[in-house]
Design a protein around this motif. Structure first.
Motif, PDB file in Angstrom:
ATOM      1  N   CYS A  89       0.864  -1.171   0.000  1.00  0.00           N
ATOM      2  CA  CYS A  89       0.000   0.000   0.000  1.00  0.00           C
ATOM      3  C   CYS A  89       0.914   1.239   0.000  1.00  0.00           C
ATOM      4  O   CYS A  89       1.914   1.280   0.740  1.00  0.00           O
ATOM      5  CB  CYS A  89      -0.908   0.043   1.232  1.00  0.00           C
ATOM      6  N   PHE A  90       0.551   2.219  -0.789  1.00  0.00           N
ATOM      7  CA  PHE A  90       1.332   3.452  -0.815  1.00  0.00           C
ATOM      8  C   PHE A  90       0.392   4.619  -1.082  1.00  0.00           C
ATOM      9  O   PHE A  90      -0.732   4.444  -1.561  1.00  0.00           O
ATOM     10  CB  PHE A  90       2.455   3.389  -1.853  1.00  0.00           C
ATOM     11  N   ALA A  91       0.875   5.791  -0.767  1.00  0.00           N
ATOM     12  CA  ALA A  91       0.074   7.013  -0.919  1.00  0.00           C
ATOM     13  C   ALA A  91       0.666   7.886  -2.013  1.00  0.00           C
ATOM     14  O   ALA A  91       1.889   7.920  -2.223  1.00  0.00           O
ATOM     15  CB  ALA A  91       0.042   7.774   0.398  1.00  0.00           C
ATOM     16  N   THR A  92      -0.233   8.568  -2.730  1.00  0.00           N
ATOM     17  CA  THR A  92       0.189   9.551  -3.734  1.00  0.00           C
ATOM     18  C   THR A  92      -0.611  10.832  -3.517  1.00  0.00           C
ATOM     19  O   THR A  92      -1.614  10.847  -2.799  1.00  0.00           O
ATOM     20  CB  THR A  92      -0.065   9.029  -5.167  1.00  0.00           C
ATOM     21  N   ASN A  93      -0.134  11.904  -4.179  1.00  0.00           N
ATOM     22  CA  ASN A  93      -0.826  13.180  -4.021  1.00  0.00           C
ATOM     23  C   ASN A  93      -1.837  13.432  -5.122  1.00  0.00           C
ATOM     24  O   ASN A  93      -2.506  14.460  -5.141  1.00  0.00           O
ATOM     25  CB  ASN A  93       0.189  14.340  -3.973  1.00  0.00           C
ATOM     26  N   ASP A  94      -1.949  12.517  -6.081  1.00  0.00           N
ATOM     27  CA  ASP A  94      -3.009  12.617  -7.088  1.00  0.00           C
ATOM     28  C   ASP A  94      -3.533  11.222  -7.374  1.00  0.00           C
ATOM     29  O   ASP A  94      -2.950  10.221  -6.930  1.00  0.00           O
ATOM     30  CB  ASP A  94      -2.513  13.344  -8.347  1.00  0.00           C
TER      31      ASP A  94
ATOM     32  N   HIS B 207      -3.253   3.480  -2.501  1.00  0.00           N
ATOM     33  CA  HIS B 207      -3.280   2.432  -3.527  1.00  0.00           C
ATOM     34  C   HIS B 207      -2.754   1.148  -2.896  1.00  0.00           C
ATOM     35  O   HIS B 207      -1.682   1.155  -2.303  1.00  0.00           O
ATOM     36  CB  HIS B 207      -2.409   2.801  -4.726  1.00  0.00           C
ATOM     37  N   CYS B 208      -3.506   0.062  -3.029  1.00  0.00           N
ATOM     38  CA  CYS B 208      -3.088  -1.223  -2.447  1.00  0.00           C
ATOM     39  C   CYS B 208      -3.131  -2.315  -3.518  1.00  0.00           C
ATOM     40  O   CYS B 208      -4.023  -2.343  -4.366  1.00  0.00           O
ATOM     41  CB  CYS B 208      -3.998  -1.620  -1.289  1.00  0.00           C
TER      42      CYS B 208
END
Length: 568
Positions: free
Chosen positions: A475-480, A534-535
């Motif tokens: 799982c990770f994070a994005t700004n868009d 997002h995973c």
């Protein structure tokens, strides 16, 4: 064409047709044949079908067909006393029941059909082994009779009926000679028909054709299933149609007693009925041609059926019977998963749907392939009669499952996915909560703050939790919204939390069909409060190898030039 004699009689027993002239012919295949057609009964034709039994190269009378032309119907006199009109079963008793001009009756000895026309009467009797066709008419009247009963010595191909015969029925087979047969003893047995009390009938019916039919069959086919009495019984029955003399004493002399005739024992098309060792009880045996492939491979049924989610094996009921096995005593590794028999075919099926049940299935992994192993157990002994394995590929869930969260404005996008991947068809839900017990759901009206702990649940519905586990791989994070955005921050890597971020906690990963993780809220420096998660997930088969990811010292060493902003 031959001319009928008054009080003419035709007998069909075993593979043999004894025509109205006493000529003998033997059917060598498993086709249908025309037995009788005559102008005396213009609305009726009598046919017969033949099938093999214990040997592939000897056929036996199997069914008598009364074919009517007006109306166009077929009345089948079948094994076990079963009578069908155009494939619809009929219920008969000893009282004659008129059906389209045919009087049908049935008792413990067999089925009788009788038809009259212009002072002529024809009677057809069938006991499951022997057919007796008897024609009586006014003195001096002569009419031709066609079919094998009129001239059994004609080429069989001329009387073969393709519309009643199965494809390939004319194929000839050869079996090894049966070394247990003593033809000299058989001949002595059959010659009893030449002695008293049968001599009382010789003036009406010559015994020689019946002796020939008896010896020809029993010198090739084993003396089982009361066959050594069948030809004597056929002769005695034929005699009874001419005279009230019952040939008293013949049964005791020949040690023959009324056969069970398998009345009301209905076997499938690939079976035939026999009596169990003179016990009066009956059972269905496999026909030789049908059983041959199974016996040559020493198996009790067909290959295992696998289509991804279904494991099933079909066993042959009559092969089980050969080994004294009752299908109700069979089960899979789980005793609650038992065999079911098809009443028409007597085939026994044991199986399961791996998406909803396991039935004790053992699951292993081999190079990315799930191997499901189960077996058929005989409950009375605990013996495993056979095992079976079904491989199928367990696909990865290469789906980018994402959710958008906003600092101070909650979750702003759908968190439910409907997934069809390979054999799997299920839903996957990602839900955010503001408490560890996961009872307070985050929605668009929920106020979230920087550094506030948020818990996420990834849960499936539609997977078999006894077979597979859900593993959150990353799982990770994005700004868009794009997972390929330039600004990313890893929360879970290789199934484990980012060790550089002590707020990330992963729970129950790979231990069931749901898992959880939590972290403290953040936002990217210089960006809006929107953070997109997002995973990527995998399905893992439960096996001796654990599905729980092994924690490593993987850390988030670089943030691609991006710092995290918090409330401080």
């Amino acid at each position: 064409m031959s001319h009928v004699r008054l009080c003419s009689h035709c007998t069909v027993t075993g593979p043999t047709v004894i025509d109205i002239h006493g000529q003998v012919n033997s059917v060598q295949d498993r086709c249908a044949y025309a037995l009788m057609r005559t102008p005396l009964f213009p609305n009726l034709q009598v046919h017969a079908t033949f099938q093999e039994r214990r040997r592939k190269d000897v056929s036996f009378l199997d069914c008598v067909i009364l074919s009517l032309e007006n109306p166009r119907v077929d009345i089948n006199l079948e094994q076990g006393g079963k009578v069908q009109m155009d494939n619809v079963p009929m219920t008969l008793n000893a009282t004659a029941q008129p059906v389209h001009g045919v009087e049908l009756s049935q008792d413990q000895t067999g089925v009788t059909a009788k038809m009259s026309h212009l002072n002529n009467t024809i009677t057809v009797f069938f006991d499951g082994y022997t057919a007796q066709i008897h024609i009586k008419g006014p003195s001096g009247q002569r009419q031709p009779v066609d079919g094998l009963c009129g001239n059994s010595s004609r080429p069989l191909s001329e009387a073969r009926l393709s519309n009643y015969s199965a494809t390939g029925c004319e194929t000839q087979y050869q079996d090894a000679a049966d070394s247990t047969i003593n033809c000299n003893a058989t001949t002595e047995r059959c010659d009893l028909l030449k002695e008293a009390p049968f001599t009382a009938c010789h003036s009406n019916i010559a015994p020689e054709p019946y002796v020939a039919a008896c010896t020809n069959t029993l010198c090739k086919y084993p003396d089982v299933d009361s066959l050594n009495c069948q030809f004597l019984e056929a002769y005695a029955k034929a005699c009874s149609l001419y005279s009230d003399d019952t040939l008293d004493g013949w049964r005791s002399k020949a040690n023959c007693y009324p056969q069970a005739f398998c009345q009301d024992r209905f076997c499938s098309a690939h079976e035939f009925c026999v009596e169990k060792s003179n016990s009066g009880e009956t059972r269905c045996l496999c026909r030789a041609i049908f059983a041959s492939p199974y016996r040559s491979q020493n198996t009790l049924g067909d290959a295992v059926f696998c289509n991804g989610t279904t494991l099933s094996v079909t066993l042959v009921g009559c092969l089980l019977g050969d080994k004294g096995i009752n299908y109700s005593d069979l089960h899979l590794y789980d005793k609650n998963c038992r065999g079911e028999m098809d009443n028409a075919t007597h085939m026994v099926t044991l199986g399961l749907d791996t998406k909803t049940e396991t039935c004790g299935t053992m699951i292993t992994m081999n190079n990315g392939t799930v191997i499901n192993k189960n077996g058929v157990i005989l409950e009375t002994t605990g013996e495993e009669l056979m095992d079976f394995k079904c491989p199928f590929v367990l696909p990865d869930i290469n789906i980018d499952f994402s959710v958008t969260i906003k600092v101070k404005s909650g979750v702003s996008s759908s968190s439910v996915a409907y997934i069809t991947t390979g054999i799997w068809n299920y839903t996957l839900t990602m839900t955010a909560y503001t408490n560890a017990r996961r009872t307070h759901i985050v929605n668009k009206d929920t106020l979230l703050h920087l550094n506030q702990k948020v818990w996420f649940e990834l849960k499936t519905d539609g997977l078999n939790d006894k077979m597979v586990n859900l593993v959150t791989h990353s799982c990770f994070a994005t700004n868009d919204p794009s997972p390929d955005a330039s600004l990313t921050y890893n929360l879970i890597m290789d199934g484990c939390g980012n060790t550089a971020d002590k707020t990330v906690v992963v729970e129950s990963n790979g231990q069931g069909t749901a898992n959880y993780f939590s972290f403290n809220m953040f936002q990217f420096a210089g960006k809006s409060g929107e953070v997109y998660l997002h995973c990527r997930l995998n399905l893992c088969a439960k096996s001796s190898k654990t599905c729980v990811p092994v924690v490593s010292m993987v850390t988030q060493t670089g943030r691609q030039g991006v710092d995290l902003q918090n409330d401080s």
